[in-house]
Design a protein around this motif. Structure first.
Motif, PDB file in Angstrom:
ATOM      1  N   PRO A 256      10.395 -65.548   2.169  1.00  0.00           N
ATOM      2  CA  PRO A 256      11.179 -66.503   3.253  1.00  0.00           C
ATOM      3  C   PRO A 256      11.822 -67.357   2.419  1.00  0.00           C
ATOM      4  O   PRO A 256      13.151 -67.966   2.951  1.00  0.00           O
ATOM      5  CB  PRO A 256      10.236 -67.016   4.077  1.00  0.00           C
ATOM      6  CG  PRO A 256       9.067 -66.040   3.986  1.00  0.00           C
ATOM      7  CD  PRO A 256       8.875 -65.556   2.519  1.00  0.00           C
ATOM      8  N   SER A 257      11.437 -67.809   1.393  1.00  0.00           N
ATOM      9  CA  SER A 257      12.460 -69.010   0.559  1.00  0.00           C
ATOM     10  C   SER A 257      13.682 -68.622  -0.017  1.00  0.00           C
ATOM     11  O   SER A 257      14.464 -69.330  -0.746  1.00  0.00           O
ATOM     12  CB  SER A 257      11.439 -69.620  -0.444  1.00  0.00           C
ATOM     13  OG  SER A 257      10.947 -68.955  -1.377  1.00  0.00           O
ATOM     14  N   ARG A 258      13.641 -67.232  -0.175  1.00  0.00           N
ATOM     15  CA  ARG A 258      14.767 -66.714  -0.959  1.00  0.00           C
ATOM     16  C   ARG A 258      16.049 -66.905  -0.213  1.00  0.00           C
ATOM     17  O   ARG A 258      16.076 -66.793   0.962  1.00  0.00           O
ATOM     18  CB  ARG A 258      14.630 -65.347  -1.307  1.00  0.00           C
ATOM     19  CG  ARG A 258      13.721 -64.983  -2.453  1.00  0.00           C
ATOM     20  CD  ARG A 258      13.650 -63.583  -2.865  1.00  0.00           C
ATOM     21  NE  ARG A 258      15.021 -63.038  -3.438  1.00  0.00           N
ATOM     22  CZ  ARG A 258      15.038 -63.087  -4.556  1.00  0.00           C
ATOM     23  NH1 ARG A 258      14.203 -63.514  -5.391  1.00  0.00           N
ATOM     24  NH2 ARG A 258      16.254 -62.566  -5.119  1.00  0.00           N
ATOM     25  N   GLU A 259      17.201 -67.341  -0.838  1.00  0.00           N
ATOM     26  CA  GLU A 259      18.705 -67.273  -0.203  1.00  0.00           C
ATOM     27  C   GLU A 259      19.109 -66.287   0.695  1.00  0.00           C
ATOM     28  O   GLU A 259      19.580 -66.430   1.503  1.00  0.00           O
ATOM     29  CB  GLU A 259      19.588 -68.247  -1.218  1.00  0.00           C
ATOM     30  CG  GLU A 259      20.949 -68.384  -0.494  1.00  0.00           C
ATOM     31  CD  GLU A 259      21.994 -69.033  -1.775  1.00  0.00           C
ATOM     32  OE1 GLU A 259      23.057 -68.743  -1.428  1.00  0.00           O
ATOM     33  OE2 GLU A 259      21.629 -69.364  -2.674  1.00  0.00           O
ATOM     34  N   ALA A 260      18.925 -65.065   0.066  1.00  0.00           N
ATOM     35  CA  ALA A 260      19.501 -63.856   0.783  1.00  0.00           C
ATOM     36  C   ALA A 260      18.742 -63.714   2.083  1.00  0.00           C
ATOM     37  O   ALA A 260      19.143 -63.197   2.997  1.00  0.00           O
ATOM     38  CB  ALA A 260      18.888 -62.796  -0.202  1.00  0.00           C
TER      39      ALA A 260
END
Length: 167
Positions: A149-153
């Motif tokens: 969930p922390s990924r920008e995509a």
């Protein structure tokens, strides 16, 4: 985006290609079964085994070089070659094995032969299932890192869909 009709027709084409490829491989098996007795008479069992091992090794090598961009023609040729070489010596070897048995022992020999063939097929299917399961789990583990969930995509996709990652 593709329309439903385009996706549907693409799936039909994939199924047709798979059917053609498998049908040609089956044709290789049928051809081999029909020619095996003539090949046995022409070459003898030992030379036929050597020829078969060379053909089978070559077909396995060629099949190991298949990638996702493989052409249907090359897949069909490799499948034909593999099935042809697998069945080239099966009938002659089975006939030789049963010919060496006394008449009273042939029923038991047929039972042992069918039992060992069934066990071999079952073990092969189980082994293949294990490989597929492990491959799936490996891919899930590999791709899981991309879905944090922390990924920008992931956040960008959630925003595009009108939701948030925390929901």
């Amino acid at each position: 985006f593709h329309s439903h009709q385009q996706i549907h027709s693409g799936s039909d084409l994939d199924a047709l290609n798979a059917g053609i490829t498998m049908g040609i491989a089956g044709l290789g098996a049928l051809t081999s079964a029909l020619l095996s007795s003539r090949a046995l008479a022409l070459f003898g069992i030992r030379l036929l085994l050597v020829i078969d091992m060379v053909l089978l090794s070559l077909s396995w090598y060629l099949m190991s070089r298949v990638d996702l961009s493989a052409d249907i023609t090359w897949l069909a040729i490799r499948g034909f070659m593999m099935e042809f070489s697998i069945l080239l010596v099966f009938s002659p070897l089975a006939a030789r094995a049963f010919a060496s048995l006394e008449g009273s022992k042939r029923e038991e020999g047929a039972a042992v032969f069918n039992f060992s063939k069934t066990v071999g097929f079952s073990l092969g299917a189980a082994f293949t299932g294990v490989l597929m399961y492990r491959g799936t789990q490996t891919n899930w583990a590999r791709y899981h890192g991309f879905l944090e969930p922390s990924r920008e995509a992931v956040e960008s996709l959630a925003n595009t869909l009108g939701t948030s990652v925390g929901e």
